[in-house]
Design an enzyme around this catalytic site. Structure first.
Site, mmCIF file in Angstrom:
data_model
loop_
_atom_site.group_PDB
_atom_site.id
_atom_site.type_symbol
_atom_site.label_atom_id
_atom_site.label_comp_id
_atom_site.label_asym_id
_atom_site.label_seq_id
_atom_site.Cartn_x
_atom_site.Cartn_y
_atom_site.Cartn_z
ATOM 1 C CG HIS A 60 88.965 25.057 159.106
ATOM 2 N ND1 HIS A 60 90.186 24.401 159.059
ATOM 3 C CD2 HIS A 60 89.255 26.381 158.951
ATOM 4 C CE1 HIS A 60 91.152 25.284 158.881
ATOM 5 N NE2 HIS A 60 90.623 26.498 158.823
ATOM 6 C CG ASP B 175 89.800 21.131 156.623
ATOM 7 O OD1 ASP B 175 89.181 21.908 157.372
ATOM 8 O OD2 ASP B 175 89.967 21.362 155.404
ATOM 9 C CG ASP C 288 94.739 27.748 158.886
ATOM 10 O OD1 ASP C 288 93.526 27.878 159.137
ATOM 11 O OD2 ASP C 288 95.173 27.598 157.733
ATOM 12 C CD GLU D 186 89.276 27.387 155.443
ATOM 13 O OE1 GLU D 186 89.338 28.573 155.053
ATOM 14 O OE2 GLU D 186 90.279 26.649 155.567
ATOM 15 C CD GLU D 187 93.254 25.013 155.529
ATOM 16 O OE1 GLU D 187 93.419 25.657 154.478
ATOM 17 O OE2 GLU D 187 93.578 25.441 156.645
ATOM 18 C CD GLU E 299 90.506 30.279 158.997
ATOM 19 O OE1 GLU E 299 91.681 30.038 159.363
ATOM 20 O OE2 GLU E 299 89.892 29.572 158.169
#
Length: 448
Positions: A100, A102, A134, A168-169, A196
């Site tokens: 991702h 973001d 991340d 995603e976040e 991840e």
């Protein structure tokens, strides 16, 4: 300062010789790190991620690698970039490398280095930036591994896709979820997804085969308002505090199992209070001589997808212990449903899943060590692909690294980053060469 033409010529000559004397690996390493820094320097933090700048950067990298590219917007201004490296046998199920773009918000004043400068500390080699763990590291490591494979003239048997998704976040609803449920994804014929994982403070890499289900719990207590000096029974605040204490005891019992090494973090139910709301506002803060008639507390709950933790049992505990109606309490549960059937979604991590065997062997081949299979303690986009019945493995090659996702001063050491590229190179070579023999036994292509 002035310098003669001859002096400048001598300086240029000295610098040129110095560059020539550097080993090729050092020059290549600098280029790899520079590309990583460029990606990290793009501010894709919420609530206003610069998705288009990130997309332009990824597309430029795809062009340099001669990868097919496609920009998809399931939701306007939230581009999903899909790259493709066609395999020699397109009929075989493909490989999807997902990441991702973001990242979570930052509090810059609490960082020792600016969070979007991607500073490399010259003393220890740590790269400080939001997204360094991340998970911008993983997205670029995919591409760098592909670069190495292409430079070595490797030709994949299976098609390799690389996806860079938004959102995603904040749940992945406009990114991975829409992607996984699209006709585009169905036509890709994906056999395995890599997504991840987490950093490991030890020297072993971590592999994840499932993740905990997310629940949000809001407990509300009510009671008669009264003067701040009077002692009442069953006030809203008193009843809520009793609930918070009950939740705290349960949390401690679960956390003790982790501390004692009996269970991993992903194998217990986690409960963390995330907000507390009560009181009567005033121009200077709160009214201090008035007991409120309502009080609320919110909790983030994560439930492992294993039989030992029965969903009905947890909900019964909430109704009977944490928010009993007898104490004038109500509650609301919001949860992510993985499947209408309620069955947990797991990726097999034994010999029944050849992809798991392949990734373990590839990591060892790259001189890496592996810990035992784990349940991811939070949520990732991998769940959307598992819901489609596709194998998904969570993996971020970060050993000897403190877990700093969503934390201040997030960093990844440059040597760990470069080592991770070698690990992915080994994994992709194994995955892209894999052929399942007709007799059910697994075999690898001649490339290995």
């Amino acid at each position: 300062m002035t310098m003669s033409f001859n002096g400048f010529h001598r300086l240029y000559y000295i610098i040129s010789i110095a560059l020539l004397l550097q080993p090729p690996s050092a020059i290549a390493g600098d280029s790899i790190l520079s590309r990583f820094q460029q990606y990290l320097q793009i501010n894709t933090s919420h609530p206003s991620p610069n998705y288009h700048q990130a997309a332009d950067f990824i597309l430029s990298q795809a062009k340099s690698l001669s990868l097919e590219s496609r920009t998809i917007e399931f939701v306007k201004n939230k581009p999903l970039i899909l790259l493709k490296w066609p395999g020699k046998n397109p009929d075989l199920p493909s490989i999807l490398l997902n990441s991702h773009t973001d990242v979570v918000p930052v509090e810059p004043h609490k960082w020792s280095h600016p969070p979007f400068d991607a500073t490399i500390d010259p003393e220890n080699g740590n790269i400080y930036a939001r997204g360094s763990q991340d998970m911008k590291c993983v997205g670029l490591q995919y591409l760098e591994a592909i670069r190495k494979l292409k430079d070595s003239k490797f030709e994949p048997l299976r098609t390799i896709y690389v996806s860079f998704v938004p959102d995603e976040e904040i749940g992945g609803l406009d990114g991975a979820k829409r992607f996984a449920n699209s006709k585009i994804f169905d036509e890709m014929n994906v056999g395995i997804v890599l997504d991840e994982g987490l950093a490991s403070p030890e020297d072993k890499y971590r592999l994840f085969y499932a993740e905990r289900r997310a629940m949000s719990l809001v407990i509300k207590a009510t009671g008669a308002p009264g003067h701040g000096a009077k002692m009442y029974d069953n006030t809203a605040m008193e009843n809520l505090l009793k609930s918070i204490e009950s939740v705290r005891r349960f949390r401690a019992s679960q956390f003790d199992l982790v501390k004692a090494g009996v269970k991993a973090e992903g194998e217990v139910i986690s409960v963390n209070m995330v907000f507390l709301k009560a009181g009567t506002p005033s121009p200077t803060g709160f009214v201090m001589n008035l007991q409120p008639s309502e009080a609320q507390a919110g909790f983030d709950i994560r439930v492992p997808p294993i039989a030992d933790h029965d969903q009905a049992s947890l909900e019964r505990r909430i109704a009977e212990e944490w928010a009993p109606a007898s104490r004038n309490m109500t509650f609301e549960i919001r949860q992510f449903k993985q499947k209408d059937s309620g069955k947990p979604i797991l990726t097999a991590y034994d010999s029944s899943n050849p992809w798991w065997t392949l990734i373990e062997e590839a990591i060892v081949k790259a001189k890496g060590k592996i810990g035992k299979p784990e349940i991811f303690p939070a949520s990732t986009d991998a769940r959307y692909f598992r819901m489609k019945g596709v194998h998904a493995i969570g993996f971020s090659p970060m050993a000897n690294t403190p877990i700093l996702l969503h934390d201040h001063n997030e960093f990844l050491n440059k040597e760990e980053y470069l080592k991770g590229i070698e690990v992915y190179e080994s994994i992709l070579k194994a995955f892209a060469s894999f052929v399942e023999a007709k007799n059910g036994e697994d075999s690898l292509g001649d490339e290995l």
